[in-house]
Design a protein around this motif. Structure first.
Motif, PDB file in Angstrom:
ATOM      1  N   GLY A 120       0.797  -1.215   0.000  1.00 32.93           N
ATOM      2  CA  GLY A 120       0.000   0.000   0.000  1.00 32.93           C
ATOM      3  C   GLY A 120       0.829   1.263   0.000  1.00 32.93           C
ATOM      4  N   PHE A 121       2.044   1.190   0.524  1.00 35.39           N
ATOM      5  CA  PHE A 121       2.925   2.356   0.587  1.00 35.39           C
ATOM      6  C   PHE A 121       3.601   2.608  -0.755  1.00 35.39           C
ATOM      7  CE2 PHE A 121       6.816   4.653   1.674  1.00 35.39           C
ATOM      8  CZ  PHE A 121       6.367   5.588   2.588  1.00 35.39           C
ATOM      9  N   GLY A 122       4.028   1.527  -1.393  1.00 33.54           N
ATOM     10  CA  GLY A 122       4.719   1.653  -2.675  1.00 33.54           C
ATOM     11  C   GLY A 122       5.610   0.461  -2.939  1.00 33.54           C
ATOM     12  N   LYS A 123       6.510   0.590  -3.902  1.00 34.21           N
ATOM     13  CA  LYS A 123       7.408  -0.498  -4.281  1.00 34.21           C
ATOM     14  C   LYS A 123       8.557  -0.630  -3.286  1.00 34.21           C
ATOM     15  CE  LYS A 123       6.551  -0.298  -9.266  1.00 34.21           C
ATOM     16  NZ  LYS A 123       7.166  -0.055 -10.612  1.00 34.21           N
ATOM     17  N   VAL A 124       9.092  -1.869  -3.221  1.00 32.63           N
ATOM     18  CA  VAL A 124      10.242  -2.157  -2.363  1.00 32.63           C
ATOM     19  C   VAL A 124      11.378  -2.675  -3.246  1.00 32.63           C
ATOM     20  CG1 VAL A 124      11.079  -3.419  -0.365  1.00 32.63           C
ATOM     21  CG2 VAL A 124       8.667  -2.763  -0.496  1.00 32.63           C
TER      22      VAL A 124
ATOM     23  N   ASP B  60       4.792   5.625  -3.135  1.00 37.56           N
ATOM     24  CA  ASP B  60       4.163   5.878  -4.425  1.00 37.56           C
ATOM     25  C   ASP B  60       3.281   7.111  -4.281  1.00 37.56           C
ATOM     26  OD1 ASP B  60       2.575   5.901  -6.726  1.00 37.56           O
ATOM     27  OD2 ASP B  60       2.440   3.720  -6.813  1.00 37.56           O
ATOM     28  N   LEU B  61       3.464   8.101  -5.141  1.00 39.09           N
ATOM     29  CA  LEU B  61       2.701   9.347  -5.038  1.00 39.09           C
ATOM     30  C   LEU B  61       1.209   9.123  -5.224  1.00 39.09           C
ATOM     31  CD1 LEU B  61       5.055  11.840  -6.940  1.00 39.09           C
ATOM     32  CD2 LEU B  61       4.817  11.467  -4.477  1.00 39.09           C
TER      33      LEU B  61
ATOM     34  N   TYR C  52      16.064   6.476   6.795  1.00 42.64           N
ATOM     35  CA  TYR C  52      15.000   7.003   5.937  1.00 42.64           C
ATOM     36  C   TYR C  52      15.569   8.134   5.091  1.00 42.64           C
ATOM     37  CZ  TYR C  52      14.922  10.853   9.287  1.00 42.64           C
ATOM     38  OH  TYR C  52      15.273  11.920  10.077  1.00 42.64           O
ATOM     39  N   CYS C  53      14.800   8.507   4.072  1.00 45.90           N
ATOM     40  CA  CYS C  53      15.164   9.636   3.223  1.00 45.90           C
ATOM     41  C   CYS C  53      13.913  10.471   2.995  1.00 45.90           C
ATOM     42  CB  CYS C  53      15.733   9.149   1.887  1.00 45.90           C
ATOM     43  SG  CYS C  53      16.098  10.483   0.715  1.00 45.90           S
ATOM     44  N   ASN C  54      13.992  11.751   3.259  1.00 47.58           N
ATOM     45  CA  ASN C  54      12.869  12.666   3.046  1.00 47.58           C
ATOM     46  C   ASN C  54      13.396  13.865   2.270  1.00 47.58           C
ATOM     47  OD1 ASN C  54      10.324  13.914   3.316  1.00 47.58           O
ATOM     48  ND2 ASN C  54      11.024  15.040   5.119  1.00 47.58           N
ATOM     49  N   PHE C  55      13.171  13.843   0.958  1.00 49.22           N
ATOM     50  CA  PHE C  55      13.704  14.903   0.110  1.00 49.22           C
ATOM     51  C   PHE C  55      12.664  15.279  -0.937  1.00 49.22           C
ATOM     52  CE2 PHE C  55      15.959  16.450  -3.653  1.00 49.22           C
ATOM     53  CZ  PHE C  55      16.746  17.458  -3.104  1.00 49.22           C
ATOM     54  N   ASP C  56      12.233  16.528  -0.899  1.00 49.93           N
ATOM     55  CA  ASP C  56      11.212  17.011  -1.814  1.00 49.93           C
ATOM     56  C   ASP C  56       9.977  16.117  -1.689  1.00 49.93           C
ATOM     57  OD1 ASP C  56      10.041  18.632  -3.685  1.00 49.93           O
ATOM     58  OD2 ASP C  56      11.079  17.758  -5.403  1.00 49.93           O
ATOM     59  N   LYS C  57       9.556  15.450  -2.747  1.00 51.68           N
ATOM     60  CA  LYS C  57       8.385  14.563  -2.662  1.00 51.68           C
ATOM     61  C   LYS C  57       8.769  13.116  -2.387  1.00 51.68           C
ATOM     62  CE  LYS C  57       5.497  17.379  -5.715  1.00 51.68           C
ATOM     63  NZ  LYS C  57       4.684  17.404  -6.971  1.00 51.68           N
ATOM     64  N   GLU C  58      10.047  12.851  -2.280  1.00 45.72           N
ATOM     65  CA  GLU C  58      10.500  11.481  -2.043  1.00 45.72           C
ATOM     66  C   GLU C  58      10.472  11.156  -0.543  1.00 45.72           C
ATOM     67  OE1 GLU C  58      11.058   9.146  -4.044  1.00 45.72           O
ATOM     68  OE2 GLU C  58      11.526  10.027  -6.003  1.00 45.72           O
ATOM     69  N   MET C  59       9.751  10.075  -0.186  1.00 46.74           N
ATOM     70  CA  MET C  59       9.733   9.556   1.175  1.00 46.74           C
ATOM     71  C   MET C  59      10.114   8.082   1.103  1.00 46.74           C
ATOM     72  SD  MET C  59       6.454  11.343   3.004  1.00 46.74           S
ATOM     73  CE  MET C  59       6.400  13.137   3.230  1.00 46.74           C
TER      74      MET C  59
END
Length: 436
Positions: free
Chosen positions: A54-58, A78-79, A109-116
């Protein structure tokens, strides 16, 4: 979501870690630069995708932990996902503070712009869901018990053992969120829906929007919106029956779902018939009864009638201990498994004794049993028929046919010589003219 890698052509040997608390990483959870993530995933290369949820790809990739490169599972938001910043920061907050043998470790973790992006330790054997329903891995009864105990210990730690004022309610306990280490130890993952709840009162609840996975969802939580630790207990009860029956919680063959079907079957006296056929012959009746009892208690309504995870851990460990003692008794050197059964039970009672070890008795000739023993120390397998002390030999080809090519479901015991299988009466009748 699956973090699986490897083949399925072997039987796992599962161990349970005995320490209650461990810090897998000496370094604290750290923030990664996006460039590090791009390098580890080769710019999110599709060939490196090992799962999705549900969060996105791994993705699988190597990251630097201190001075060492380690394999990691890298989960990218995943946006278009229904999840987002709330779930992302909940996961970071929970796993950066919690360290336990049976919880998956968050490396960073990485939090950059829209990337989580979340970076976890890589779990070589994927999810329990994969092995139960997709890969159909040959998990023995002992293997499954150990996995369940590992998960129960992890949940007990979350509920009562975090060492802080508040315990953690996972809120999405399910087989796809149970990951398996390379040594097959179970670890709980995916804390995006988790919530903090007081530990001093077992039924103190958190008012929250209902979230989770149907089939595992506590009906009381669904009806009231009141989330308690007993909601995790309910979901774990579903997992216990999933492991026992090897059926999905919303299996298409079940009208009302696994939980209702298992409860109805037990009430109707059909417990033995719902057990996965691959392990049915491995479970002692007492162990099966105790396992089913604690699983059923986990599903109780109202929630106050459900056990705590501490109780569940204690019961499952007792079941494992009893099963191992039973197995050791059956494998005592110097005496065959058949002789121990004959000593313990009269001929007339074996057929309907309810024993987990399935000896087949002919209705027409009630004093004959047929036991296939794969004698690993000899060049030729033999079929032994027990009838007033006589022993006869069959060819290896006949042994394979009678045991249905050494089907795991036919194993009735293991000893120094190897596996012992049950054989069908019809095979003896068909081949008796070929007896040596």
């Amino acid at each position: 979501m699956s973090f699986y890698s490897g083949d399925n052509d072997f039987e796992p040997s599962i161990s349970i870690f005995t320490d209650n608390f461990t810090a897998q990483w000496s370094q604290p959870c750290r923030e990664f630069e996006l460039q590090e993530i791009l390098l580890a995933t080769e710019n999110f290369k599709d060939l490196l995708v090992i799962g999705s949820g549900g969060f996105g790809k791994v993705y699988k990739g190597d990251v630097l932990v201190g001075t060492i490169h380690v394999a990691a599972a890298i989960k990218r938001l995943d946006l278009m996902s229904n999840q987002g910043a709330v779930e992302f920061w909940a996961e970071v907050e929970m796993l950066s503070k919690l360290r336990h043998t049976h919880l998956v470790s968050l490396i960073g973790y990485c939090n950059f712009d829209k990337e989580m992006i979340l970076v976890y330790e890589y779990m070589h054997n994927g999810t329990l869901e994969d092995h139960l329903h997709k890969l159909r891995t040959r998990l023995s009864w002992i293997d499954r018990l150990k996995i369940c105990i590992g998960v129960a210990r992890g949940l007990d730690y979350l509920h009562t053992g975090t060492g802080v004022e508040f315990g953690v309610i996972h809120r999405d306990v399910k087989s796809s969120n149970i990951l398996l280490h390379e040594c097959w130890a179970a670890k709980i993952s995916d804390f995006g829906l988790s919530r903090i709840g007081p530990t001093n009162q077992p039924l103190t609840y958190v008012n929250t929007l209902v979230k989770g996975t149907f089939g595992y969802l506590d009906p009381n939580y669904f009806a009231t919106g009141k989330l308690t630790r007993k909601s995790d207990v309910y979901a774990f009860g579903v997992v216990l029956f999933e492991v026992l029956c090897q059926k999905r919680p919303l299996d298409k063959s079940l009208e009302w779902g696994l939980a209702r079907w298992a409860q109805d079957s037990i009430n109707e006296g059909n417990l033995k018939n719902i057990v996965d056929s691959d392990i049915r012959c491995e479970i002692s009746p007492k162990c099966l009864k105790e396992f089913a009892r604690i699983a059923e208690r986990c599903l109780n309504n109202p929630p106050k009638h459900r056990p705590t995870m501490t109780e569940v851990v204690f019961t499952l460990e007792s079941v494992l201990n009893l099963q191992q003692k039973t197995n050791n008794w059956l494998q005592t050197p110097g005496k065959s498994i058949f002789n121990r059964m004959v000593d313990a039970f009269p001929f007339s009672s074996l057929e309907n004794s309810g024993m987990g070890f399935q000896f087949l008795m002919s209705k027409k000739r009630p004093k004959k049993w047929f036991i296939l023993q794969n004698e690993s120390q000899f060049s030729k397998a033999k079929l032994k028929t027990i009838t007033a002390g006589s022993v006869r030999a069959f060819s290896a080809e006949m042994h394979e046919k009678a045991s249905q090519n050494h089907a795991r479901s036919g194993i009735i015991g293991r000893g120094d010589y190897g596996n012992m299988y049950m054989a069908l009466w019809d095979y003896y009748k068909h081949y008796k003219k070929n007896i040596i």
